[in-house]
Write a protein that holds these residues in place. Sequence first.
Motif, mmCIF file in Angstrom:
data_model
loop_
_atom_site.group_PDB
_atom_site.id
_atom_site.type_symbol
_atom_site.label_atom_id
_atom_site.label_comp_id
_atom_site.label_asym_id
_atom_site.label_seq_id
_atom_site.Cartn_x
_atom_site.Cartn_y
_atom_site.Cartn_z
ATOM 1 N N SER A 155 0.818 -1.217 0.000
ATOM 2 C CA SER A 155 0.000 0.000 0.000
ATOM 3 C C SER A 155 0.850 1.265 0.000
ATOM 4 O O SER A 155 0.344 2.351 -0.293
ATOM 5 N N THR A 158 3.460 3.552 -4.919
ATOM 6 C CA THR A 158 2.608 4.530 -5.604
ATOM 7 C C THR A 158 1.479 3.874 -6.388
ATOM 8 O O THR A 158 0.325 4.308 -6.318
ATOM 9 N N GLU A 161 -1.028 2.260 -3.983
ATOM 10 C CA GLU A 161 -1.662 3.321 -3.203
ATOM 11 C C GLU A 161 -2.734 4.025 -4.035
ATOM 12 O O GLU A 161 -3.830 4.320 -3.537
ATOM 13 N N HIS A 162 -2.427 4.240 -5.311
ATOM 14 C CA HIS A 162 -3.399 4.879 -6.207
ATOM 15 C C HIS A 162 -4.634 3.999 -6.377
ATOM 16 O O HIS A 162 -5.773 4.496 -6.294
ATOM 17 N N ILE A 164 -5.787 1.640 -4.374
ATOM 18 C CA ILE A 164 -6.540 1.560 -3.111
ATOM 19 C C ILE A 164 -7.345 2.836 -2.885
ATOM 20 O O ILE A 164 -8.534 2.790 -2.553
ATOM 21 N N ASN A 165 -6.694 3.983 -3.066
ATOM 22 C CA ASN A 165 -7.375 5.262 -2.831
ATOM 23 C C ASN A 165 -8.534 5.460 -3.799
ATOM 24 O O ASN A 165 -9.622 5.909 -3.403
ATOM 25 N N GLU A 166 -8.317 5.137 -5.073
ATOM 26 C CA GLU A 166 -9.373 5.300 -6.076
ATOM 27 C C GLU A 166 -10.530 4.333 -5.819
ATOM 28 O O GLU A 166 -11.703 4.686 -6.003
ATOM 29 N N SER A 167 -10.200 3.099 -5.391
ATOM 30 C CA SER A 167 -11.252 2.112 -5.099
ATOM 31 C C SER A 167 -12.099 2.551 -3.914
ATOM 32 O O SER A 167 -13.323 2.353 -3.896
ATOM 33 N N ASN A 168 -11.443 3.143 -2.914
ATOM 34 C CA ASN A 168 -12.181 3.628 -1.744
ATOM 35 C C ASN A 168 -13.007 4.876 -2.068
ATOM 36 O O ASN A 168 -13.997 5.163 -1.390
ATOM 37 N N SER A 169 -12.595 5.598 -3.110
ATOM 38 C CA SER A 169 -13.305 6.815 -3.483
ATOM 39 C C SER A 169 -14.440 6.567 -4.457
ATOM 40 O O SER A 169 -15.427 7.300 -4.474
ATOM 41 N N SER A 208 -16.025 -0.748 -0.869
ATOM 42 C CA SER A 208 -15.093 -0.814 -2.003
ATOM 43 C C SER A 208 -14.661 -2.252 -2.259
ATOM 44 O O SER A 208 -14.498 -2.666 -3.417
#
Length: 311
Positions: A155, A158, A161-162, A164-169, A208
């Motif tokens: 995580s 980069t 991390e991208h 994970i962040n996009e999936s959560n958003s 997500s």
Amino acid sequence: MSPYVASFIVFISIFLFGMATLRIGLKSLSNSRMQEFLYQASSTPLRGLMTGIIVTSILQSSSAVMVITIGLITAKVLTFRQSIGIILGTNIGTTVTAELMTLNPDQFTIPFLLVGFLLLQIRKQLLFSIGTVLFGLGSIFVAMHGLEAMAVPLSTLTFFEHIINESNSSLFYGIGVGTLLTALIQSSTATTGITMSFINQDLLTLPSAIAIIYGANIGTCITALIASFGSTKEAKLAAYAHVWINIIGVTLFFPFITKFGEIVAYVTALPDAQLAHVSLLFNVLSSLLLLPLTGVLAKTIEKIHKGNHLT
């Protein structure tokens, strides 16, 4: 290549090896010819549904059952319309492994691997098959433990991390991730295992993670499409039906992702178990909802894909 990515690939490989071993053992234990069973038990949509559940639970691969089904249709043993009930059943049967993966790996890994290895040394078919199943499960648990250990280090990279962040958003992004990952590694169960490892480390939210599982249902259709290349018109229709059924299911139950999460939260507090339960709930509800509509589905799919590309 990052050592974390290399380790991640190794554990996915161990997971896929464990799945293949488990399937071989379960198929050997079944003592039945899957093709003959599919043929004899698919005369009605309901029987096809039950057959799909049973055979997929034994083979632990909806893709494998679809390949067999397409082969039978090509050989004119089954019809396209008979295959729809089977397809609905495979979606339910494939959730069995997800439930098994929620068992405590630390408690079962060593005993399964040890007993499985010992039984593999015995030539008696029954004991050898049991050993294959246990060794396969042990390998899956090793992979699950490794994937979970890799989740946090990955995580920080980069790329991950991208994602994970996009999936959560965005739940739509999560569906896309699940679809592409499953199409790439050819295993919706492996995608579920990876998602479980991330949700256990609180890197993914439950909604997500559910979206990724939804996407895995669509991504697993790629195998049936590949298997239908060069086959008959009806075999291609079955592959298309596999795609449409999963897309329809995801579309219908997309608005209920949060509600599903709330429901399973009453059953268990364990994130991976919640995800497994949602997978089961989603596939059971979508299959039962579409079961009475198999005739309409068949006619619609035949109309949509009517053309020279089917010949």
